[in-house]
Design an enzyme around this catalytic site. Sequence first.
Site, mmCIF file in Angstrom:
data_model
loop_
_atom_site.group_PDB
_atom_site.id
_atom_site.type_symbol
_atom_site.label_atom_id
_atom_site.label_comp_id
_atom_site.label_asym_id
_atom_site.label_seq_id
_atom_site.Cartn_x
_atom_site.Cartn_y
_atom_site.Cartn_z
ATOM 1 N N SER A 1 5.431 -6.933 -1.005
ATOM 2 C CA SER A 1 5.012 -6.987 0.391
ATOM 3 C C SER A 1 5.338 -8.350 0.992
ATOM 4 O O SER A 1 4.971 -9.383 0.425
ATOM 5 C CB SER A 1 3.502 -6.742 0.428
ATOM 6 N N ALA A 2 5.994 -8.356 2.153
ATOM 7 C CA ALA A 2 6.504 -9.613 2.723
ATOM 8 C C ALA A 2 5.411 -10.588 3.159
ATOM 9 O O ALA A 2 5.592 -11.794 3.082
ATOM 10 C CB ALA A 2 7.406 -9.299 3.919
ATOM 11 N N HIS A 3 4.278 -10.049 3.612
ATOM 12 C CA HIS A 3 3.293 -10.974 4.202
ATOM 13 C C HIS A 3 2.574 -11.833 3.163
ATOM 14 O O HIS A 3 1.793 -12.713 3.511
ATOM 15 C CB HIS A 3 2.303 -10.232 5.103
ATOM 16 N N CYS B 1 -9.190 -6.532 1.111
ATOM 17 C CA CYS B 1 -9.123 -5.092 1.373
ATOM 18 C C CYS B 1 -10.408 -4.370 1.008
ATOM 19 O O CYS B 1 -10.608 -3.221 1.352
ATOM 20 C CB CYS B 1 -7.970 -4.470 0.595
ATOM 21 N N THR C 1 12.714 5.333 11.417
ATOM 22 C CA THR C 1 13.617 4.292 11.912
ATOM 23 C C THR C 1 13.251 2.945 11.291
ATOM 24 O O THR C 1 12.072 2.577 11.259
ATOM 25 C CB THR C 1 13.523 4.207 13.454
ATOM 26 N N THR D 1 0.855 -1.194 0.000
ATOM 27 C CA THR D 1 0.000 0.000 0.000
ATOM 28 C C THR D 1 0.890 1.242 0.000
ATOM 29 O O THR D 1 0.703 2.169 -0.789
ATOM 30 C CB THR D 1 -0.937 0.004 1.235
ATOM 31 N N ASN E 1 -4.814 -10.063 -7.966
ATOM 32 C CA ASN E 1 -5.046 -10.681 -6.661
ATOM 33 C C ASN E 1 -6.365 -11.451 -6.577
ATOM 34 O O ASN E 1 -6.537 -12.280 -5.706
ATOM 35 C CB ASN E 1 -4.975 -9.652 -5.531
ATOM 36 N N GLN F 1 1.451 -9.925 -5.606
ATOM 37 C CA GLN F 1 0.954 -11.305 -5.586
ATOM 38 C C GLN F 1 1.875 -12.313 -6.262
ATOM 39 O O GLN F 1 1.632 -13.513 -6.177
ATOM 40 C CB GLN F 1 -0.434 -11.360 -6.252
HETATM 41 N N1 PMP Z 1 -1.534 -4.875 -4.032
HETATM 42 C C1 PMP Z 1 -2.057 -6.104 -4.129
HETATM 43 C C2 PMP Z 1 -2.217 -6.717 -5.484
HETATM 44 C C3 PMP Z 1 -2.461 -6.791 -2.985
HETATM 45 O O1 PMP Z 1 -2.984 -8.006 -3.097
HETATM 46 C C4 PMP Z 1 -2.273 -6.158 -1.717
HETATM 47 C C5 PMP Z 1 -2.683 -6.870 -0.430
HETATM 48 N N2 PMP Z 1 -4.000 -7.302 -0.420
HETATM 49 C C6 PMP Z 1 -1.725 -4.881 -1.665
HETATM 50 C C7 PMP Z 1 -1.355 -4.270 -2.841
HETATM 51 C C8 PMP Z 1 -1.508 -4.173 -0.368
HETATM 52 O O2 PMP Z 1 -0.425 -4.743 0.280
HETATM 53 P P1 PMP Z 1 -0.080 -4.440 1.818
HETATM 54 O O3 PMP Z 1 -0.999 -5.327 2.593
HETATM 55 O O4 PMP Z 1 1.338 -4.832 1.950
HETATM 56 O O5 PMP Z 1 -0.302 -2.993 2.054
#
Ligand code: PMP
Length: 372
Positions: free
Chosen positions: A199-201, A330, A242, A71, A150, A178
Amino acid sequence: MLYLDNSATTQVHPEVKDAMLPYIMEEFGNPSSKYYSVAENAKKAVKEARSSLASLLGCSPSELIFTSGSTESNNMVIKGVADYYQSKGNHIITTKVEHPSVLETCRYLETKGYKVSYLDVDQFGRINLEELRREIKNETILISIIWGNNELGSLNDMMSISNICYENNIFLHSDATQIVGKVNFSLENYPGLTFLSISAHKFHGPKGIGATFIRKDQYDILTKLTPLLHGGGQENSLRSGTLAVHNIVGLGIAAKLAKKNLRENIKKLKQLEEYLTTILSDKFGNNILYNNDRDNKIPGVISVQFKGTNNEVLLKSLSPFIAASTGSACSSSKPSHVLEAIGLSIEELRSTVRFSLSTFISRDDLNIFREL
Ligand code: PMP
């Protein structure tokens, strides 16, 4: 409970957790500090993580800026380029199927006088290259196109898109959130791709950490853009604050594992997907319909309509056994703009469920679908 919502987030790999713990406890130093050991250890850990991520993405470590996730990376690039190059032009091209962190950023910029073209997509969510070419104007300063969708898993033809942007000398940004760890690519092969968000998660790392790739030019200078966060000048003065060392360490290990297991993981995800679609087809026959393409997609993501069934009711009744979603986590309260853009009716949209798999599950786990 079988977790099949890995496009929303993934579980942290045990090795990632183990590597992070010392940096929450004893190695708590600020990597911007000097001389004493906890600061130097933190600095070293950040350097190592940056190298691991660079090696996964095929770029130089100095082309990576750590952020809080995609994001932020999406906001950083789109607002940053729009601001920095406003004297060159005010036109941005994106697609109708981007994540809200791209779409809402573009809508915000429209309120500030920027013009945005939102490209249509085909029935699987891919853009048309000719339409992209047609939309390019003298005022176009940025093209932002999602790499892997996604909700549908479909992959855009990033090589051709990158070439078009290179030929036209326009910055290209891609939301690659993704695809990391699921698609084999190296940024070396995409010279037209200037910015990337990750994004790591989404690949078994921790939440709240990601990165922006910013390409260096032939003089070894990072492409310029206005920072989103001003302050102490960390991350080449492009992202002050930081550094979240424990999260960065986690991202680094997740990247290392993703690189090491890439081929194996892709193969396993493909096999799991095939097995799941076979079970679903055996069980539901003509009562289901796949929204996604079979080829050219992120392995392990399927979007399927259960005809005549309300997806929320279905997911709720499945929830004690299977965790899945209607689409993007989201924007789960609104009907999916992605499914709308591929031309689904409201009934089709409301009967769609996304299953997104991970290598943490086995074929046997999927047999639960046979018992439903
Ligand atoms: N872009 C895509 C294609 C996603 O799937 C997501 C997470 N749902 C995001 C951006 C946002 O990522 P983050 O959760 O790291 O802010």
